[in-house]
Design a protein around this motif. Structure first.
Motif: not given
Length: 105
Positions: A79-99
């Motif tokens: 991951f580039t730095q921007q891709e890294w941020r995007n992936m971490k944000e996406a995973m965080s949001e995905a976990i919330l929506l899973q809940q």
């Protein structure tokens, strides 16, 4: 049959899950990883404890990237730095929506 629902999409990071079997999918560029909900949570926690600047290195093209090993030892994300941020944000949001989906079930 799988009923795939998108949980989050941020640029190249697309995370979805099956409403029936609960498999979580991380789609990034041309790579797809499958997780159980528990393994997805563990993978997320691993990423959350890593800092881009502590783990990054310069690739042959001159770009700074971080290498993240997937659950399959032979496959790694970069991951580039921007891709890294995007992936971490996406995973965080995905976990919330899973809940949310779990509460509705």
């Amino acid at each position: 049959m799988c009923d795939i629902r998108t949980l989050c999409k941020k640029d190249q990071a697309h995370i979805s899950h099956c409403a029936n079997c609960q498999t979580v999918y991380i789609w990034h560029n041309n790579l797809v990883l499958n997780f159980t909900p528990q393994d997805f949570q563990l993978f997320y926690e691993t990423l959350e404890h890593q800092d881009f600047h502590d783990c990054s290195m310069t690739f042959p093209d001159g770009e700074e990237r971080v290498v993240v090993h997937s659950p399959c030892r032979d496959i790694s994300f970069t991951f580039t730095q921007q891709e890294w941020r995007n992936m971490k944000e996406a995973m965080s949001e995905a976990i919330l929506l899973q809940q949310v989906y779990e509460l509705l079930r």
